[in-house]
Design an enzyme around this catalytic site. Structure first.
Site, PDB file in Angstrom:
ATOM      1  CG  ASP A 100      37.185  80.768  21.506  1.00  0.00           C
ATOM      2  OD1 ASP A 100      37.644  80.095  20.557  1.00  0.00           O
ATOM      3  OD2 ASP A 100      37.217  80.392  22.681  1.00  0.00           O
ATOM      4  CG  HIS A 102      39.346  77.270  19.301  1.00  0.00           C
ATOM      5  ND1 HIS A 102      39.800  78.445  19.859  1.00  0.00           N
ATOM      6  CD2 HIS A 102      40.445  76.515  19.067  1.00  0.00           C
ATOM      7  CE1 HIS A 102      41.115  78.402  19.958  1.00  0.00           C
ATOM      8  NE2 HIS A 102      41.545  77.243  19.487  1.00  0.00           N
ATOM      9  CB  SER A 153      37.035  83.580  24.654  1.00  0.00           C
ATOM     10  OG  SER A 153      37.028  82.177  24.734  1.00  0.00           O
TER      11      SER A 153
HETATM   12 CO1  B1M Z   1      43.697  76.614  19.401  1.00  0.00          CO
HETATM   13  N1  B1M Z   1      44.069  76.536  21.313  1.00  0.00           N
HETATM   14  N2  B1M Z   1      44.388  78.434  19.333  1.00  0.00           N
HETATM   15  N3  B1M Z   1      43.368  76.493  17.494  1.00  0.00           N
HETATM   16  N4  B1M Z   1      43.348  74.805  19.655  1.00  0.00           N
HETATM   17  C1  B1M Z   1      43.614  75.365  22.048  1.00  0.00           C
HETATM   18  C2  B1M Z   1      42.215  75.574  22.615  1.00  0.00           C
HETATM   19  C3  B1M Z   1      44.743  75.228  23.186  1.00  0.00           C
HETATM   20  C4  B1M Z   1      44.260  74.518  24.462  1.00  0.00           C
HETATM   21  C5  B1M Z   1      45.986  74.529  22.588  1.00  0.00           C
HETATM   22  C6  B1M Z   1      47.108  74.350  23.590  1.00  0.00           C
HETATM   23  O1  B1M Z   1      47.726  75.330  23.959  1.00  0.00           O
HETATM   24  N5  B1M Z   1      47.385  73.144  24.034  1.00  0.00           N
HETATM   25  C7  B1M Z   1      45.084  76.715  23.409  1.00  0.00           C
HETATM   26  C8  B1M Z   1      44.252  77.472  24.455  1.00  0.00           C
HETATM   27  C9  B1M Z   1      45.022  77.749  25.719  1.00  0.00           C
HETATM   28  C10 B1M Z   1      44.218  78.517  26.703  1.00  0.00           C
HETATM   29  O2  B1M Z   1      43.370  79.310  26.439  1.00  0.00           O
HETATM   30  N6  B1M Z   1      44.544  78.272  27.954  1.00  0.00           N
HETATM   31  C11 B1M Z   1      44.878  77.282  22.018  1.00  0.00           C
HETATM   32  C12 B1M Z   1      45.467  78.488  21.553  1.00  0.00           C
HETATM   33  C13 B1M Z   1      46.477  79.139  22.487  1.00  0.00           C
HETATM   34  C14 B1M Z   1      45.167  79.046  20.289  1.00  0.00           C
HETATM   35  C15 B1M Z   1      45.709  80.358  19.700  1.00  0.00           C
HETATM   36  C16 B1M Z   1      45.805  81.554  20.670  1.00  0.00           C
HETATM   37  C17 B1M Z   1      47.082  80.013  19.061  1.00  0.00           C
HETATM   38  C18 B1M Z   1      47.830  81.193  18.470  1.00  0.00           C
HETATM   39  O3  B1M Z   1      47.358  81.833  17.576  1.00  0.00           O
HETATM   40  N7  B1M Z   1      48.990  81.439  19.032  1.00  0.00           N
HETATM   41  C19 B1M Z   1      44.682  80.637  18.568  1.00  0.00           C
HETATM   42  C20 B1M Z   1      43.484  81.449  19.051  1.00  0.00           C
HETATM   43  C21 B1M Z   1      42.567  81.864  17.935  1.00  0.00           C
HETATM   44  C22 B1M Z   1      41.252  82.426  18.475  1.00  0.00           C
HETATM   45  O4  B1M Z   1      40.353  81.683  18.787  1.00  0.00           O
HETATM   46  N8  B1M Z   1      41.165  83.746  18.626  1.00  0.00           N
HETATM   47  C23 B1M Z   1      44.271  79.235  18.237  1.00  0.00           C
HETATM   48  C24 B1M Z   1      43.887  78.830  16.961  1.00  0.00           C
HETATM   49  C25 B1M Z   1      43.517  77.533  16.626  1.00  0.00           C
HETATM   50  C26 B1M Z   1      43.251  77.066  15.199  1.00  0.00           C
HETATM   51  C27 B1M Z   1      42.526  78.127  14.353  1.00  0.00           C
HETATM   52  C28 B1M Z   1      44.563  76.750  14.557  1.00  0.00           C
HETATM   53  C29 B1M Z   1      42.447  75.740  15.462  1.00  0.00           C
HETATM   54  C30 B1M Z   1      40.909  75.939  15.509  1.00  0.00           C
HETATM   55  C31 B1M Z   1      40.237  75.590  14.218  1.00  0.00           C
HETATM   56  C32 B1M Z   1      38.738  75.561  14.373  1.00  0.00           C
HETATM   57  O5  B1M Z   1      38.163  75.341  15.428  1.00  0.00           O
HETATM   58  N9  B1M Z   1      38.091  75.823  13.266  1.00  0.00           N
HETATM   59  C33 B1M Z   1      42.896  75.379  16.869  1.00  0.00           C
HETATM   60  C34 B1M Z   1      42.750  74.084  17.440  1.00  0.00           C
HETATM   61  C35 B1M Z   1      42.332  72.974  16.490  1.00  0.00           C
HETATM   62  C36 B1M Z   1      42.981  73.819  18.812  1.00  0.00           C
HETATM   63  C37 B1M Z   1      42.976  72.449  19.550  1.00  0.00           C
HETATM   64  C38 B1M Z   1      44.243  71.705  19.157  1.00  0.00           C
HETATM   65  C39 B1M Z   1      41.798  71.535  19.304  1.00  0.00           C
HETATM   66  C40 B1M Z   1      40.421  72.148  19.586  1.00  0.00           C
HETATM   67  C41 B1M Z   1      39.383  71.190  19.053  1.00  0.00           C
HETATM   68  O6  B1M Z   1      38.847  71.379  17.980  1.00  0.00           O
HETATM   69  N10 B1M Z   1      39.154  70.079  19.786  1.00  0.00           N
HETATM   70  C42 B1M Z   1      42.973  72.938  21.069  1.00  0.00           C
HETATM   71  C43 B1M Z   1      43.610  71.965  22.039  1.00  0.00           C
HETATM   72  C44 B1M Z   1      42.576  71.049  22.691  1.00  0.00           C
HETATM   73  O7  B1M Z   1      41.465  71.435  22.975  1.00  0.00           O
HETATM   74  N11 B1M Z   1      42.984  69.840  22.991  1.00  0.00           N
HETATM   75  C45 B1M Z   1      43.444  74.321  20.976  1.00  0.00           C
HETATM   76  C46 B1M Z   1      38.221  69.024  19.371  1.00  0.00           C
HETATM   77  C47 B1M Z   1      36.788  69.396  19.786  1.00  0.00           C
HETATM   78  C48 B1M Z   1      35.833  68.301  19.375  1.00  0.00           C
HETATM   79  O8  B1M Z   1      36.787  69.505  21.211  1.00  0.00           O
HETATM   80  O9  B1M Z   1      36.274  71.995  21.157  1.00  0.00           O
HETATM   81  O10 B1M Z   1      36.811  70.813  23.340  1.00  0.00           O
HETATM   82  P1  B1M Z   1      36.214  70.776  21.988  1.00  0.00           P
HETATM   83  O11 B1M Z   1      34.651  70.438  22.121  1.00  0.00           O
HETATM   84  C49 B1M Z   1      34.194  69.356  22.889  1.00  0.00           C
HETATM   85  C50 B1M Z   1      33.860  69.724  24.335  1.00  0.00           C
HETATM   86  O12 B1M Z   1      34.684  70.748  24.853  1.00  0.00           O
HETATM   87  C51 B1M Z   1      32.413  70.033  24.303  1.00  0.00           C
HETATM   88  O13 B1M Z   1      31.898  69.149  23.317  1.00  0.00           O
HETATM   89  C52 B1M Z   1      32.849  68.970  22.279  1.00  0.00           C
HETATM   90  C53 B1M Z   1      32.741  67.549  21.805  1.00  0.00           C
HETATM   91  O14 B1M Z   1      33.073  66.640  22.820  1.00  0.00           O
HETATM   92  N12 B1M Z   1      31.921  71.369  23.995  1.00  0.00           N
HETATM   93  C54 B1M Z   1      30.703  71.765  24.461  1.00  0.00           C
HETATM   94  C55 B1M Z   1      32.432  72.350  23.233  1.00  0.00           C
HETATM   95  N13 B1M Z   1      31.586  73.379  23.208  1.00  0.00           N
HETATM   96  C56 B1M Z   1      30.509  73.046  23.934  1.00  0.00           C
HETATM   97  C57 B1M Z   1      29.327  73.733  24.227  1.00  0.00           C
HETATM   98  C58 B1M Z   1      28.387  73.097  25.055  1.00  0.00           C
HETATM   99  C59 B1M Z   1      28.618  71.830  25.566  1.00  0.00           C
HETATM  100  C60 B1M Z   1      29.759  71.132  25.277  1.00  0.00           C
HETATM  101  O15 B1M Z   1      27.218  73.668  25.381  1.00  0.00           O
HETATM  102  C61 B1M Z   1      26.814  74.810  24.716  1.00  0.00           C
END
Ligand code: B1M
Length: 212
Positions: A100, A102, A153
């Site tokens: 992963d 992200h 993941s």
């Molecule tokens: Co990706 N991606 N992505 N991506 N990406 C998602 C996660 C996805 C939901 C988008 C979608 O389809 N709508 C989807 C996953 C689907 C699934 O698994 N069911 C997805 C996918 C499919 C992919 C790829 C497979 C796409 C592809 O290549 N075809 C690929 C995978 C790469 C890999 O990881 N091996 C990929 C790639 C990418 C980018 C590189 C382009 C980029 C990441 C850049 C980076 O992180 N440096 C990216 C992005 C930006 C996203 C979305 C749009 C945004 C994620 C994000 O940063 N959110 C995402 C859609 C979404 O989540 N809405 C998506 C903002 C962030 C502040 O929130 O990370 O949730 P979040 O963290 C929150 C909470 O979750 C929590 O606190 C944070 C603050 O409130 N939290 C914790 C997080 N970690 C915590 C740990 C804790 C406690 C709380 O305790 C330890």
């Protein structure tokens, strides 16, 4: 008065990388709260980006530029969140699990933990169980925080917990998990000590762990 919240949200959605730092600075000068800018501006924008990606409106390159834009915005806000670390509350290791890449959410949690006075060691993304275990043995943290954004993941979190058990060090470490697809039920099922829905909950959890 300019509604910087909307302007910032749209700048991230539109991947306006060159403009975001200036916009965040202007919003701060106009009196916007840093936490609100993160939650209602930067994070809210990524929710829209995720939905647009999910529906096929945008593709990986646009998602990546939005992520880079968000990170630049966070760079400006980070110093405002990080507080006094003279007295550490404890040590937390943070990582995004194997497979992963992200890291935005994990970085945010790390920043907030630092701000709350925890010594936070961020091991980055795509972290193998073996490397994590090496670091745990070396650093001896009180808390390990694991982030996962992909459903594929998430099982790595269980592997980390199982391996901590197999190595006989599970009892001395609290494990917290989080990330968009993770929930309380999953956390309980894999034997984590806690789940944080967002960065603020992660900090609250870490605080509670220190009192146990
Ligand atoms: Co990706 N991606 N992505 N991506 N990406 C998602 C996660 C996805 C939901 C988008 C979608 O389809 N709508 C989807 C996953 C689907 C699934 O698994 N069911 C997805 C996918 C499919 C992919 C790829 C497979 C796409 C592809 O290549 N075809 C690929 C995978 C790469 C890999 O990881 N091996 C990929 C790639 C990418 C980018 C590189 C382009 C980029 C990441 C850049 C980076 O992180 N440096 C990216 C992005 C930006 C996203 C979305 C749009 C945004 C994620 C994000 O940063 N959110 C995402 C859609 C979404 O989540 N809405 C998506 C903002 C962030 C502040 O929130 O990370 O949730 P979040 O963290 C929150 C909470 O979750 C929590 O606190 C944070 C603050 O409130 N939290 C914790 C997080 N970690 C915590 C740990 C804790 C406690 C709380 O305790 C330890």
């Amino acid at each position: 008065m300019t509604d910087y919240m909307d302007v910032i949200k749209n700048a991230v959605i539109g991947g306006k990388h060159g403009e975001i730092k200036g916009l965040v600075q202007k919003a701060l000068a106009a009196g916007f709260d840093p936490n609100a800018l993160i939650n209602d501006g930067l994070i809210a924008a990524m929710d829209v980006v995720g939905k647009d990606f999910g529906t096929g409106k945008i593709f990986v390159p646009e998602m990546l530029v939005a992520a880079v834009t968000m990170k630049s915005g966070l760079d400006i806000l980070k110093p405002l969140l990080v507080g006094d670390q003279a007295q550490s509350r404890g040590t937390v290791i943070m990582a995004t699990v194997k497979g992963d890449l992200h890291d935005i959410g994990k970085n945010l949690v790390s920043m907030m933990l630092e701000g709350a006075g925890f010594k936070t060691i961020d091991l980055g993304v795509d972290l193998s169980v073996e490397r994590l275990l090496d670091k745990v043995r070396e650093i001896k943290p009180q808390v390990v925080g694991l982030s996962a954004l992909l459903t594929t993941s998430m099982p790595e979190m269980r592997r980390v917990i199982e391996e901590l058990g197999a190595q006989g060090i599970r009892g001395s470490i609290k494990v917290m998990v989080g990330g968009a697809p993770v929930d309380r039920t999953f956390a309980a099922k894999i034997g984590a000590d806690g789940y944080g829905a967002n960065a603020a909950e992660a900090v609250e959890l870490a605080r509670r762990f220190m009192c146990q």
